[in-house]
Design an enzyme around this catalytic site. Structure first.
Site, PDB file in Angstrom:
ATOM      1  CG  ASP A 183      77.736  62.637  98.273  1.00 56.95           C
ATOM      2  OD1 ASP A 183      77.293  61.577  98.765  1.00 56.95           O
ATOM      3  OD2 ASP A 183      78.561  62.657  97.356  1.00 56.95           O
ATOM      4  CG  HIS A 184      73.079  59.232 100.770  1.00 59.45           C
ATOM      5  ND1 HIS A 184      73.056  59.183  99.402  1.00 59.45           N
ATOM      6  CD2 HIS A 184      73.155  57.940 101.177  1.00 59.45           C
ATOM      7  CE1 HIS A 184      73.110  57.920  99.018  1.00 59.45           C
ATOM      8  NE2 HIS A 184      73.172  57.135 100.065  1.00 59.45           N
ATOM      9  CG  HIS A 246      77.285  58.739  96.238  1.00 59.55           C
ATOM     10  ND1 HIS A 246      76.788  59.842  96.882  1.00 59.55           N
ATOM     11  CD2 HIS A 246      76.217  58.106  95.711  1.00 59.55           C
ATOM     12  CE1 HIS A 246      75.472  59.859  96.756  1.00 59.55           C
ATOM     13  NE2 HIS A 246      75.096  58.824  96.046  1.00 59.55           N
TER      14      HIS A 246
HETATM   15  C1  BG6 Z   1      71.877  57.150  95.360  1.00 60.40           C
HETATM   16  C2  BG6 Z   1      71.736  56.671  93.937  1.00 60.40           C
HETATM   17  O1  BG6 Z   1      72.469  58.407  95.405  1.00 60.40           O
HETATM   18  O2  BG6 Z   1      72.699  56.214  96.064  1.00 60.40           O
HETATM   19  C3  BG6 Z   1      71.160  55.269  93.878  1.00 60.40           C
HETATM   20  O3  BG6 Z   1      70.892  57.570  93.235  1.00 60.40           O
HETATM   21  C4  BG6 Z   1      71.982  54.333  94.723  1.00 60.40           C
HETATM   22  O4  BG6 Z   1      71.098  54.808  92.540  1.00 60.40           O
HETATM   23  C5  BG6 Z   1      72.164  54.904  96.117  1.00 60.40           C
HETATM   24  O5  BG6 Z   1      71.309  53.098  94.782  1.00 60.40           O
HETATM   25  C6  BG6 Z   1      73.129  54.068  96.929  1.00 60.40           C
HETATM   26  O6  BG6 Z   1      73.117  54.529  98.251  1.00 60.40           O
HETATM   27  P1  BG6 Z   1      73.351  53.535  99.464  1.00 60.40           P
HETATM   28  O7  BG6 Z   1      73.326  54.417 100.657  1.00 60.40           O
HETATM   29  O8  BG6 Z   1      72.240  52.533  99.420  1.00 60.40           O
HETATM   30  O9  BG6 Z   1      74.687  52.897  99.204  1.00 60.40           O
END
Ligand code: BG6
Length: 502
Positions: A183-184, A246
């Site tokens: 989960d980044h 997230h």
């Molecule tokens: C991803 C989603 O996991 O996270 C995207 O699939 C979203 O839809 C993105 O735009 C948001 O990540 P960040 O790091 O740009 O806030």
């Protein structure tokens, strides 16, 4: 300190010709290399269906690095050194024999290095391919318990049932310690700091509960639309795309009990406690505390943008939500009665991820009413992006001869506190897969608990298509119902001022 210098490693990227590898994985691996984090002996193998030479693949990686790396364009000498570690092999991942080239490279690297390498399998592929690749890696005996790890991108399942099935399949072929569900958000510097902030300071813990906190908001808003991912997003929507993973992970970090140690299992256990204690939705709660929205056309940053239903690969009468706001409760001693409001959506007025913790009102106001210049209950704001900061909003006396109270911010801002660089989330997480640290990854039971919590919402939305989509304009703050839900409790959604304006 993390160190994998002396650990020979082979990093295999499945789906190597895809967007994720290009935009995120290639820049992250290159930056780890530049900063001296990669092992002395390593090979990166890209694999996919498209036939490419090693050089074609290297060029593709270089393009990704030059376009998306935080450190800018790659310098030639360093790139040449890095490129020497990169290989590509085409193969059909659906067939066990499609892995023979990978096995050969692993074999020949082992001989050359005179050591058994660690093998990291990174599945940057469509989720439908997770099961077959996971099985075929095992069928090719590339799942050695001590040396192999498998990294699974999101989405992990489409609902509770599919997540359970995927967990089961993985558990049949790997031990839980080998499985890295990514989960980044958990790799973001500011998100990691939530734990440091909560558990490395003693002054917060006494206040961090229902006695002092009135409500909490987690707001992840994006100006971006679906950016050519209409096909994926149609089957997903905001709840699956952002909340199941997230946002619930952020909520867990805010709400969890202090872990006994920073060891992965301890942290995972405490997060699971939160998910388990979250109040299940009653039919009444589903009606009054869950909002969905879909954007119609509108204006953003001075440009006219189409509505969701007009985006490529989207059904013109789509029922998919691009926005959701939900009120959650956690039924435990610490949080009983404290609402957690979350909202997330695409094509909103601002892009910002922040957590706002609002403290309770004063028990008694000693100043005359005319002393109030501006007033705000104490609030702690953890801004994850774009601003990376933690602010404590306090009341103070405005300088002057009158006693006039107004709100002032005590700010910890990364920009002013640190001159060092901030690694990208993927750098942290890729390094962790190589060092074998699962703390910032999701354990199987957590993923299932998150799905379990959200299934009533998913079922309700599937069974009752929305009658009023689109219900917010691109460039707005989302549907009015989301405002109404929180206003009904006497609060409003918090956003940080942009250029001095809300
Ligand atoms: C991803 C989603 O996991 O996270 C995207 O699939 C979203 O839809 C993105 O735009 C948001 O990540 P960040 O790091 O740009 O806030």
């Amino acid at each position: 300190m993390k160190s994998i210098k002396s650990q020979p490693t082979i990093f295999i990227i499945y789906g190597a010709t895809g967007d994720l590898c290009w935009r995120k994985l290639a820049p992250a691996l290159f930056n780890l290399f530049l900063d001296g984090w990669m092992p002395e002996k390593f090979t990166i193998i890209g694999t996919g269906r498209t036939p490419l030479s090693d050089d074609d693949f290297r060029n593709k990686m270089l393009e990704g690095i030059n376009n998306f790396s935080r450190s800018g364009k790659a310098a030639e000498p360093q790139w040449q050194l890095f490129a020497g570690h990169v290989r590509y092999t085409a193969g059909d991942v659906n067939k066990p024999e499609g892995y023979s080239n990978i096995c050969e490279i692993v074999e020949s690297n082992s001989k050359e290095w005179n050591a058994k390498p660690y093998v990291i399998h990174y599945l940057a592929v469509a989720p439908t391919l997770f099961p077959v690749i996971a099985k075929n890696i095992a069928a090719n005996k590339l799942n050695d318990e001590g040396l192999c790890r498998i990294v699974i991108e999101k989405p992990f399942g489409h609902d509770l049932e599919s997540a359970r099935a995927l967990n089961q399949l993985l558990n049949e072929n790997y031990r839980e310690e080998q499985i890295y569900r990514i989960d980044h958000y958990l790799g973001k510097e500011t998100v990691q700091n939530i734990m440091a902030f909560r558990f490395a300071n003693s002054i917060l813990e006494p206040l961090w509960n229902r006695n002092y906190i009135q409500h909490i908001q987690i707001s992840v808003t994006e100006q971006l639309g679906v950016e050519g991912r209409g096909g994926y997003y149609e089957g997903s929507g905001a709840l699956r795309d952002m909340v199941q993973n997230h946002i619930l992970q952020l909520l867990c970090l805010i709400a969890m009990e202090p872990p006994v140690s920073f060891r992965a299992a301890e942290v995972h256990n405490r997060k699971l406690d939160v998910l388990t204690a979250m109040r299940r939705f009653s039919p009444e709660a589903l009606r009054s505390t869950v909002v969905r929205g879909q954007y119609g056309g509108g204006w953003l940053k001075g440009k006219e943008v189409p509505g969701y239903r007009e985006e490529p690969d989207v059904n013109p009468s789509s029922n998919t939500e691009t926005f959701t706001a939900i009120k959650f409760f956690i039924d435990n001693w610490r949080w009983q009665g404290v609402p957690f409001y979350i909202r997330t959506g695409k094509r909103l007025a601002e892009s910002s991820s922040l957590i706002s913790i609002q403290f309770r009102d004063l028990p008694h106001f000693v100043f005359p009413p005319e002393a109030i210049d501006s007033w705000q209950q104490n609030r702690l704001i953890i801004s994850i992006q774009p601003e990376m900061s933690i602010r404590l909003q306090l009341q103070g006396k405005r300088p002057g001869l009158d006693m006039l109270l107004n709100t002032v911010d005590m700010v910890f801002d990364y920009k002013t506190s640190y001159s060092s660089y901030t690694p990208e989330a993927y750098e942290t997480l890729l390094l962790d897969t190589m060092t074998g640290d699962q703390t910032l990854f999701m354990r199987g039971d957590q993923v299932e608990a998150a799905w379990d919590l959200l299934m009533p919402v998913i079922n309700m939305w599937t069974n009752k298509p929305s009658v009023n989509f689109p219900n917010y304009s691109a460039g707005s703050w989302g549907p009015e119902l989301a405002e109404a839900m929180i206003a009904g409790d006497g609060y409003h959604w918090f956003s940080l001022p942009v250029n001095g304006k809300h």
